[in-house]
Structures are given as C-alpha cells and as structure tokens.
Design a protein around this motif. Sequence first.
Motif, PDB file in Angstrom:
ATOM      1  N   VAL A 137     -70.380  19.201 -15.197  1.00  0.00           N
ATOM      2  CA  VAL A 137     -69.329  19.521 -14.606  1.00  0.00           C
ATOM      3  C   VAL A 137     -69.094  18.464 -13.285  1.00  0.00           C
ATOM      4  O   VAL A 137     -70.008  18.560 -12.509  1.00  0.00           O
ATOM      5  N   GLN A 139     -66.860  18.357 -10.228  1.00  0.00           N
ATOM      6  CA  GLN A 139     -65.854  19.029  -9.560  1.00  0.00           C
ATOM      7  C   GLN A 139     -65.948  18.526  -7.883  1.00  0.00           C
ATOM      8  O   GLN A 139     -66.687  18.375  -7.081  1.00  0.00           O
ATOM      9  N   CYS A 140     -64.538  17.980  -7.649  1.00  0.00           N
ATOM     10  CA  CYS A 140     -64.333  17.775  -6.325  1.00  0.00           C
ATOM     11  C   CYS A 140     -64.671  18.762  -5.293  1.00  0.00           C
ATOM     12  O   CYS A 140     -64.349  20.080  -5.551  1.00  0.00           O
ATOM     13  N   ASN A 143     -61.619  20.739  -4.879  1.00  0.00           N
ATOM     14  CA  ASN A 143     -60.958  21.577  -5.799  1.00  0.00           C
ATOM     15  C   ASN A 143     -60.085  22.915  -5.438  1.00  0.00           C
ATOM     16  O   ASN A 143     -61.007  23.704  -4.817  1.00  0.00           O
ATOM     17  N   ASN A 159     -56.334  23.835  -9.651  1.00  0.00           N
ATOM     18  CA  ASN A 159     -57.824  23.933 -10.272  1.00  0.00           C
ATOM     19  C   ASN A 159     -58.361  22.775 -10.901  1.00  0.00           C
ATOM     20  O   ASN A 159     -59.081  22.686 -11.451  1.00  0.00           O
ATOM     21  N   MET A 162     -61.708  18.895 -11.442  1.00  0.00           N
ATOM     22  CA  MET A 162     -62.652  19.097 -12.150  1.00  0.00           C
ATOM     23  C   MET A 162     -62.673  18.507 -13.680  1.00  0.00           C
ATOM     24  O   MET A 162     -61.615  18.458 -13.935  1.00  0.00           O
ATOM     25  N   ASN A 164     -65.428  18.358 -17.221  1.00  0.00           N
ATOM     26  CA  ASN A 164     -66.774  18.685 -17.959  1.00  0.00           C
ATOM     27  C   ASN A 164     -66.706  17.447 -18.864  1.00  0.00           C
ATOM     28  O   ASN A 164     -66.057  17.128 -19.562  1.00  0.00           O
ATOM     29  N   TYR A 245     -71.452  18.704  -5.792  1.00  0.00           N
ATOM     30  CA  TYR A 245     -70.343  18.489  -5.851  1.00  0.00           C
ATOM     31  C   TYR A 245     -69.937  16.677  -6.009  1.00  0.00           C
ATOM     32  O   TYR A 245     -71.017  15.978  -5.515  1.00  0.00           O
TER      33      TYR A 245
END
Length: 411
Positions: A137, A139-140, A143, A159, A162, A164, A245
């Motif tokens: 994943v 993800q900022c 996020n 949300n 992000m 995957n 992150y």
Amino acid sequence: MIRNNSTSHMMTRRRLIGSAGASSLALVSSPSWARTMVDLHLPGGPSARALTTAFPQKAEMILQRTRPPLLETPWSVFDKSLFTPNDQFYVRWHWAMIPLSIDVETFRLKVHGTVARTLSLSLRDILQMPRVELAAVNQCSGNSRGFFAPRVQGGEWENGAMGNALWTGVRLKDVLDRAGVTPNAVQVRFHGLEEPVIEGGPRFMKSLAIDHARDGDVMIAYAVNGAPLPLLNGFPLRLVVPGWYATYWVKMLSDIEVLDEPDANYWTKQAYLIPDTQHADMQPGQKGVPMIPINRMVPRSFITNLSSGTRLRVGEHRALRGIAFGGDCGVAAVDLSTDGGKSWHAARLGRDEGPYSFRHWQTEFTPLEPGKYVLMVRCTNRNGAAQPVIANWNPGGFMRNVIESTDVSAD
Ligand SMILES: Nc1nc2c(c(=O)[nH]1)N[C@H]1C(S)=C(S)[C@@H](COP(=O)(O)O)O[C@H]1N2
Ligand SMILES: [Mo]
C-alpha cells in the motif's frame, strides 16, 4: 453573533451525539470539545468535487489541484479490485516542474556520497539486476486530511490518497552494495527529476536511516501492476518503502546520496513531522509537544460496498465487504459492529497478499428491526495495534486514523 451561532450549533451537536448510542462514549472520552462540533463532510460534499480525465495515463480521477497535480482515486475503485489500477492510482507532487517525457536511453540513476564507487546506472543496468516483487500500500501521510476537525491546511483528501499495487524492481540494498557503502554512512537521501517552481525553493528530498535503506525490503521499482510506472507515479523509477508513508516513496528517482551525517534538508527535518505520542495525537493549540518525522503506517479498514445513508429493508441479507491493511505488518483480524460499537464479530479475511498489501474482508448483515444502524469496521494488525475509537488530531493533518462508521437505516 457568530460566537452565539457556533455555540448553539455545538450544543445541538452535543445533544444529537449524546443520543446516538455508542457515539456518546466517544464524546465523553474525547479530550477536545472542538472535535465534537465539526461536521465531517467536506464543503460541497465528495460527490460535488470535480472529476477529471485530463491527465496523461489517468482515467477518471478526483481533481484536488492542477499544478502540481493532486489527483484522488474515486472511492468506488476500492470496491472493484484489491489492486488499484494504474490509471486510477492517486497522484501527489510537491513541485510542478515535472518532466513530461523521459529519455530512457540517456536516463541515469546516480549513486554517490560516502561510497567506495560513484555509480551512474542506466535503466538497462537496473533491469539486469536481480528482480524482486512485492504487494504494498502506498498511502499519503495526509490521506483523509479533509476529515480533520478542527480543519487543517493541506490537500483536503478524502480516503482516496492511497492505493495498493504489485511493485517490481530491484532491492535498494543491492544498488547500495554495488556502490560500496562506507562504514561512516548514517542516512541515505533520495531525490527525483522535478524542480521547484520558485528560485531557491527546496528540492523535494527524503532520507532513510542506513539500516532501513539496507533492510532488503526497500526497493527501487520500475513497474507497477505489471506495467511501467505511469509518468505521474514516478516513471521510470521510484522508491518503494513498504509499511512507511508515501512521502518516502520518492518518484522519478534520479539521485541517491549516502550521507555521513543526519540529513538537515527541509523535507526531512521540518516537513512531515508528527507528534511523538500515541496515534500521533495532540490537542489543537497544545504547546511543547515533541515532534518526530512521520514513519510507519498504522492499521486501517473500510467498508467499500455500502455508503452512509443507504436504506435497507428489514430482514434483507446484505453482504458487507471491504478492505483492510495492517500498516507496517499484516492484518490479524477485521471486526465488524452493526450496533455502533457495542458488540463485535470477526469478518472473514480474503487471500493474504503479503504483510504490506490491502486484504479483503467480508461478512453479512441482516437488519431485524426498523431503525438506524451504525456499522463500524476495525482492523487489528499482527503487532496487536488496533484502530482507535477517537480520531487523532495534529496540525499537519497526518496519519488520520479512527474506526470508520457508516450510518444506514432499515425500514
Ligand atoms: N519526486 C517526488 N517524489 C514524491 C513526491 C514528490 O513531490 N516528488 N511526493 C511524495 C508524496 S508526499 C506522496 S503522497 C507520494 C505519492 O505517490 P503517487 O503520486 O505515486 O501516488 O509520492 C511521494 N514521492
Ligand atoms: Mo504525501
């Protein structure tokens, strides 16, 4: 006047929340009045945000910002597949001077600093090294920032900052070994090809501790989900830092510098700092909180096939499904509550794609009486970390985490 309005608004909210079952628990234990008075919907609502198909190699995306591009993945995408398609993978850049084409023949990745040999690697050199593949994943750090209450500055993501993906590339360790890191190395600093838009603006650079950089998991990726990286996701090379992150996942990676002292550049030293507290939580306005660089991700989970406001029929069997991830390790359990957090039951987990990947979960729900239901989903990871009942807050709007609630009704 304004003060009166906000006070009465707050009281109305309090009364509403006070009668909403388990949510009142959150109110009682919430240390901050400020958190209870804020409507969590973004202005205009997510459905009112502009969609765009104007960006290269990208299908329909939510337009957050044009220059530099900030594009969010529409929420419906997360219900369709465990791996986020490349053409709907979110996009985030800090500076807008991004090369719009890359010459794959002349492109070089430079490795220098406290190394035995300075390297200048072509893409061919990289492709000839041992290949590794990993689901992870991205993800900022920010996020879900749009849900912070009180509101904070920055990209007002829902949300969808992000995604995957299956990343293919080479181990950073192998590249560093080829250069021969000298014993005095402490950190490794990375930057890409884009440039600041203002003269003297700090070039985007991030650093990792030398042991982290050499852990064998950190990777230089040249492909995502079996295809070359989209330009806006970092073509031709990007760093993949599993479990951390995305701010560390430097795109269009062109320069690796091994440092013999801690990196003091703006993006490492001053930006992306979080409170050194449980859940990176603090009070608005609180002074003297120790701050540290953001680092490992935490568990999160979401329902993807049902949204707030859905009306169900009494007696109807509804499949509930969604995604979870453990953050910096695998998912141990996903639990569901259909009564606002009073009781929980375990959901069935889908295929394990590795510790850093999204994981599907599913269960059923049958409303037996008419009325309102608060559906909640909670992930616990293999280190025993679980999502908190109360959302964290910090001024950067980083690391948003809370057990997500979906309000539905049955009649
Ligand atoms: N070169 C470069 N790499 C970067 C950034 C950047 O501004 N420039 N932003 C970082 C941040 S903050 C995020 S959230 C991710 C976003 O990755 P994506 O655009 O592929 O989704 O890229 C990271 N890598
Ligand atoms: Mo980010």
